[in-house]
Design a protein around this motif. Structure first.
Motif, PDB file in Angstrom:
ATOM      1  N   ASN A 167     -42.611 -19.252   4.653  1.00  0.00           N
ATOM      2  CA  ASN A 167     -42.193 -19.688   3.319  1.00  0.00           C
ATOM      3  C   ASN A 167     -41.499 -18.567   2.559  1.00  0.00           C
ATOM      4  OD1 ASN A 167     -43.332 -22.169   3.827  1.00  0.00           O
ATOM      5  ND2 ASN A 167     -45.257 -21.714   2.795  1.00  0.00           N
ATOM      6  N   TYR A 168     -41.991 -17.349   2.742  1.00  0.00           N
ATOM      7  CA  TYR A 168     -41.436 -16.190   2.045  1.00  0.00           C
ATOM      8  C   TYR A 168     -39.981 -15.947   2.448  1.00  0.00           C
ATOM      9  CZ  TYR A 168     -41.184 -11.338   0.358  1.00  0.00           C
ATOM     10  OH  TYR A 168     -40.832 -10.179  -0.288  1.00  0.00           O
ATOM     11  N   SER A 169     -39.681 -16.109   3.733  1.00  0.00           N
ATOM     12  CA  SER A 169     -38.340 -15.791   4.242  1.00  0.00           C
ATOM     13  C   SER A 169     -37.456 -17.018   4.412  1.00  0.00           C
ATOM     14  CB  SER A 169     -38.459 -15.058   5.585  1.00  0.00           C
ATOM     15  OG  SER A 169     -39.132 -15.849   6.545  1.00  0.00           O
ATOM     16  N   PHE A 170     -37.873 -18.154   3.839  1.00  0.00           N
ATOM     17  CA  PHE A 170     -37.132 -19.401   4.075  1.00  0.00           C
ATOM     18  C   PHE A 170     -35.660 -19.294   3.697  1.00  0.00           C
ATOM     19  CE2 PHE A 170     -35.400 -23.362   2.337  1.00  0.00           C
ATOM     20  CZ  PHE A 170     -35.365 -24.124   3.498  1.00  0.00           C
ATOM     21  N   ALA A 171     -35.370 -18.679   2.546  1.00  0.00           N
ATOM     22  CA  ALA A 171     -33.970 -18.587   2.110  1.00  0.00           C
ATOM     23  C   ALA A 171     -33.133 -17.832   3.132  1.00  0.00           C
ATOM     24  CB  ALA A 171     -33.890 -17.893   0.745  1.00  0.00           C
ATOM     25  N   GLY A 172     -33.688 -16.746   3.671  1.00  0.00           N
ATOM     26  CA  GLY A 172     -32.971 -15.974   4.676  1.00  0.00           C
ATOM     27  C   GLY A 172     -32.803 -16.735   5.969  1.00  0.00           C
ATOM     28  N   VAL A 173     -33.852 -17.431   6.404  1.00  0.00           N
ATOM     29  CA  VAL A 173     -33.787 -18.238   7.626  1.00  0.00           C
ATOM     30  C   VAL A 173     -32.753 -19.340   7.479  1.00  0.00           C
ATOM     31  CG1 VAL A 173     -35.069 -19.845   9.095  1.00  0.00           C
ATOM     32  CG2 VAL A 173     -36.169 -17.756   8.283  1.00  0.00           C
ATOM     33  N   ASN A 233     -34.806 -12.157  22.902  1.00  0.00           N
ATOM     34  CA  ASN A 233     -35.546 -12.349  21.663  1.00  0.00           C
ATOM     35  C   ASN A 233     -35.373 -11.133  20.768  1.00  0.00           C
ATOM     36  OD1 ASN A 233     -37.062 -10.655  23.237  1.00  0.00           O
ATOM     37  ND2 ASN A 233     -38.988 -11.728  22.961  1.00  0.00           N
ATOM     38  N   TYR A 234     -35.265 -11.407  19.467  1.00  0.00           N
ATOM     39  CA  TYR A 234     -34.937 -10.371  18.494  1.00  0.00           C
ATOM     40  C   TYR A 234     -35.870 -10.483  17.297  1.00  0.00           C
ATOM     41  CZ  TYR A 234     -30.761 -10.877  21.332  1.00  0.00           C
ATOM     42  OH  TYR A 234     -29.902 -10.984  22.400  1.00  0.00           O
ATOM     43  N   LEU A 235     -36.253  -9.337  16.770  1.00  0.00           N
ATOM     44  CA  LEU A 235     -37.158  -9.302  15.616  1.00  0.00           C
ATOM     45  C   LEU A 235     -36.501  -8.595  14.448  1.00  0.00           C
ATOM     46  CD1 LEU A 235     -40.003  -9.569  14.282  1.00  0.00           C
ATOM     47  CD2 LEU A 235     -40.563  -7.356  15.326  1.00  0.00           C
ATOM     48  N   LEU A 236     -36.549  -9.236  13.276  1.00  0.00           N
ATOM     49  CA  LEU A 236     -36.125  -8.609  12.026  1.00  0.00           C
ATOM     50  C   LEU A 236     -37.386  -8.254  11.255  1.00  0.00           C
ATOM     51  CD1 LEU A 236     -33.718 -10.611  12.883  1.00  0.00           C
ATOM     52  CD2 LEU A 236     -32.968 -10.373  10.515  1.00  0.00           C
ATOM     53  N   THR A 237     -37.585  -6.969  10.965  1.00  0.00           N
ATOM     54  CA  THR A 237     -38.837  -6.531  10.363  1.00  0.00           C
ATOM     55  C   THR A 237     -38.640  -5.286   9.514  1.00  0.00           C
ATOM     56  OG1 THR A 237     -41.147  -5.954  10.861  1.00  0.00           O
ATOM     57  CG2 THR A 237     -39.447  -5.077  12.347  1.00  0.00           C
ATOM     58  N   GLN A 238     -39.615  -5.030   8.663  1.00  0.00           N
ATOM     59  CA  GLN A 238     -39.631  -3.778   7.912  1.00  0.00           C
ATOM     60  C   GLN A 238     -40.385  -2.696   8.681  1.00  0.00           C
ATOM     61  OE1 GLN A 238     -41.724  -3.959   4.228  1.00  0.00           O
ATOM     62  NE2 GLN A 238     -41.270  -1.859   3.645  1.00  0.00           N
ATOM     63  N   LEU A 261     -37.944  -3.773  -0.181  1.00  0.00           N
ATOM     64  CA  LEU A 261     -38.650  -4.907   0.382  1.00  0.00           C
ATOM     65  C   LEU A 261     -39.948  -5.238  -0.343  1.00  0.00           C
ATOM     66  CD1 LEU A 261     -37.962  -4.372   4.159  1.00  0.00           C
ATOM     67  CD2 LEU A 261     -37.004  -6.078   2.654  1.00  0.00           C
ATOM     68  N   LEU A 262     -40.253  -4.511  -1.401  1.00  0.00           N
ATOM     69  CA  LEU A 262     -41.390  -4.883  -2.227  1.00  0.00           C
ATOM     70  C   LEU A 262     -41.037  -6.049  -3.136  1.00  0.00           C
ATOM     71  CD1 LEU A 262     -42.719  -1.348  -3.193  1.00  0.00           C
ATOM     72  CD2 LEU A 262     -43.612  -2.903  -1.473  1.00  0.00           C
ATOM     73  N   SER A 263     -39.778  -6.429  -3.161  1.00  0.00           N
ATOM     74  CA  SER A 263     -39.317  -7.536  -3.994  1.00  0.00           C
ATOM     75  C   SER A 263     -38.667  -8.595  -3.117  1.00  0.00           C
ATOM     76  CB  SER A 263     -38.302  -7.031  -5.021  1.00  0.00           C
ATOM     77  OG  SER A 263     -37.565  -8.101  -5.563  1.00  0.00           O
ATOM     78  N   ASN A 264     -39.036  -9.849  -3.334  1.00  0.00           N
ATOM     79  CA  ASN A 264     -38.443 -10.942  -2.565  1.00  0.00           C
ATOM     80  C   ASN A 264     -36.937 -11.002  -2.768  1.00  0.00           C
ATOM     81  OD1 ASN A 264     -37.624 -14.129  -2.542  1.00  0.00           O
ATOM     82  ND2 ASN A 264     -39.137 -13.638  -0.970  1.00  0.00           N
ATOM     83  N   GLN A 268     -34.672 -10.708   0.629  1.00  0.00           N
ATOM     84  CA  GLN A 268     -33.779 -11.792   1.038  1.00  0.00           C
ATOM     85  C   GLN A 268     -32.320 -11.335   1.045  1.00  0.00           C
ATOM     86  OE1 GLN A 268     -35.112 -14.551   2.362  1.00  0.00           O
ATOM     87  NE2 GLN A 268     -36.977 -13.393   1.930  1.00  0.00           N
ATOM     88  N   LYS A 269     -31.973 -10.466   0.115  1.00  0.00           N
ATOM     89  CA  LYS A 269     -30.615  -9.931   0.075  1.00  0.00           C
ATOM     90  C   LYS A 269     -30.316  -9.153   1.352  1.00  0.00           C
ATOM     91  CE  LYS A 269     -28.668  -8.384  -3.643  1.00  0.00           C
ATOM     92  NZ  LYS A 269     -27.364  -9.080  -3.555  1.00  0.00           N
ATOM     93  N   ILE A 270     -31.261  -8.339   1.810  1.00  0.00           N
ATOM     94  CA  ILE A 270     -31.063  -7.562   3.032  1.00  0.00           C
ATOM     95  C   ILE A 270     -30.891  -8.479   4.235  1.00  0.00           C
ATOM     96  CG2 ILE A 270     -32.180  -5.938   4.633  1.00  0.00           C
ATOM     97  CD1 ILE A 270     -33.471  -4.678   2.109  1.00  0.00           C
ATOM     98  N   ILE A 271     -31.744  -9.509   4.328  1.00  0.00           N
ATOM     99  CA  ILE A 271     -31.627 -10.462   5.439  1.00  0.00           C
ATOM    100  C   ILE A 271     -30.280 -11.174   5.386  1.00  0.00           C
ATOM    101  CG2 ILE A 271     -32.557 -12.595   6.413  1.00  0.00           C
ATOM    102  CD1 ILE A 271     -35.337 -11.637   5.436  1.00  0.00           C
ATOM    103  N   HIS A 272     -29.864 -11.590   4.194  1.00  0.00           N
ATOM    104  CA  HIS A 272     -28.569 -12.264   4.036  1.00  0.00           C
ATOM    105  C   HIS A 272     -27.418 -11.355   4.489  1.00  0.00           C
ATOM    106  CE1 HIS A 272     -30.703 -15.321   1.804  1.00  0.00           C
ATOM    107  NE2 HIS A 272     -29.598 -15.971   1.560  1.00  0.00           N
ATOM    108  N   LEU A 273     -27.450 -10.105   4.024  1.00  0.00           N
ATOM    109  CA  LEU A 273     -26.341  -9.204   4.338  1.00  0.00           C
ATOM    110  C   LEU A 273     -26.322  -8.830   5.818  1.00  0.00           C
ATOM    111  CD1 LEU A 273     -26.305  -6.889   1.197  1.00  0.00           C
ATOM    112  CD2 LEU A 273     -24.779  -8.773   1.744  1.00  0.00           C
ATOM    113  N   TRP A 274     -27.505  -8.683   6.424  1.00  0.00           N
ATOM    114  CA  TRP A 274     -27.520  -8.422   7.867  1.00  0.00           C
ATOM    115  C   TRP A 274     -26.938  -9.614   8.616  1.00  0.00           C
ATOM    116  CZ3 TRP A 274     -29.278 -10.694  12.287  1.00  0.00           C
ATOM    117  CH2 TRP A 274     -29.145  -9.925  13.454  1.00  0.00           C
ATOM    118  N   THR A 275     -27.278 -10.816   8.178  1.00  0.00           N
ATOM    119  CA  THR A 275     -26.759 -12.031   8.821  1.00  0.00           C
ATOM    120  C   THR A 275     -25.240 -12.090   8.731  1.00  0.00           C
ATOM    121  OG1 THR A 275     -28.798 -13.213   8.260  1.00  0.00           O
ATOM    122  CG2 THR A 275     -26.887 -14.551   8.840  1.00  0.00           C
ATOM    123  N   ILE A 276     -24.699 -11.777   7.569  1.00  0.00           N
ATOM    124  CA  ILE A 276     -23.239 -11.755   7.401  1.00  0.00           C
ATOM    125  C   ILE A 276     -22.617 -10.728   8.334  1.00  0.00           C
ATOM    126  CG2 ILE A 276     -21.384 -11.157   5.779  1.00  0.00           C
ATOM    127  CD1 ILE A 276     -23.201 -12.304   3.544  1.00  0.00           C
TER     128      ILE A 276
END
Length: 284
Positions: A167-173, A233-238, A261-264, A268-276
């Motif tokens: 649920n926390y990472s839904f926007a990024g997923v 298989n790939y893992l995105l993690t802190q 990463l202490l802030s949602n 999510q911004k980091i996940i979005h930018l990595w995806t781009i």
């Protein structure tokens, strides 16, 4: 002479104490790291249980931080100090003391920070966009281009991809799924909390899988899922890559961004930018 020096030393100590108290008084505690973490934890609460009671109590007493005792919170939340300590560890702190003193704000990164109040709306908007650009640039500069290119190359010929988050990472997923779908991939977007049989079924059917687990806890608790997997298989993690051994073909670690990463919002911004960034290499 010694008594005079002692007096001066005591005066300096006292001045230092009051200066520190003044600094604490000026803290915007509702913009602090601990407040953000508690607020996001409250959003994830789905039951009227102890987790909710403790979170709510801590938020309500935020202005008393750091000068509040664990016994006070336990009494207000109708629980025990031991339960409060357990809660603190659950949300990422080693102790209650560490939690109640985590009052720094993202002063160099806040979207609305350092903007003058007397600017017109055009100037204000320009400042907001410039700040956003600076944050994005900071993130892009620390992403691993070689690794991202390598991962993109490895899945170019794949057709069915699974992306697991929570649920926390839904926007990024969801954003990840959207961009991959636009590139013609069949994407299975799934919650890690789904039944084990469902997860195993999807893992068996897909050509590649991406797991988003910023804390890495879920992966370590379910690592048998990834042992001897035949598909990439790939893992995105802190978390640091070495914590996972050889479970994954590639580990995209964002440990550089610990304070973000202490802030949602920032995670999510980091996940979005990595995806781009990833899809950019996928297109080349």
């Amino acid at each position: 002479m010694e008594r005079h020096e002692d007096f001066l030393y005591g005066t300096v100590e006292l001045a230092s104490f009051f200066a520190e108290r003044k600094r604490e008084d000026k803290l915007n505690k509702t913009s602090s790291k601990v407040y953000i973490r508690l607020s996001e934890n409250l959003f994830r609460c789905k039951k009227y249980d102890l987790n909710f009671q403790i979170t709510k109590t801590l938020i309500e007493r935020i202005q008393e931080f750091p000068d509040i005792y664990i016994e006070e919170i336990a009494y207000a939340a109708k629980t025990t100090p031991a339960s409060i300590t357990k809660f603190c560890k659950k949300i990422g702190y080693q102790s209650f003391k560490e939690m109640r003193t985590d009052l720094d704000v993202y002063s160099n990164e806040l979207m609305m920070d350092q903007f003058e109040g007397n600017k017109n709306k055009e100037d204000f908007l320009e400042n907001v966009l410039n700040k956003e650009y600076q944050i994005n640039q900071l993130i892009f500069e620390t992403l691993d281009a070689d690794q991202t290119r390598r991962i993109a190359k490895s899945i170019k010929e794949k057709s069915k991809i699974a992306i697991f988050g929570n649920n926390y990472s839904f926007a990024g997923v969801n954003f990840f799924r959207e961009l991959l779908s636009q590139e013609g991939y069949l994407v299975m977007e799934l919650n890690r909390s789904a039944e084990r049989q469902l997860i195993e079924s999807v893992l068996q059917e897909c050509d590649a899988v991406f797991i988003i687990s910023l804390t890495g806890d879920w992966v370590l608790e379910n690592k048998e899922l990834f042992i001897n997997q035949s598909m990439p298989n790939y893992l995105l993690t802190q978390r640091k890559a070495e914590d996972f051994g050889n479970l994954f073909d590639e580990i995209i670690t964002f440990d550089t961004f610990d304070f973000l990463l202490l802030s949602n919002y920032y995670s999510q911004k980091i996940i979005h930018l990595w995806t781009i960034y990833f899809v950019m290499f996928l297109k080349n």
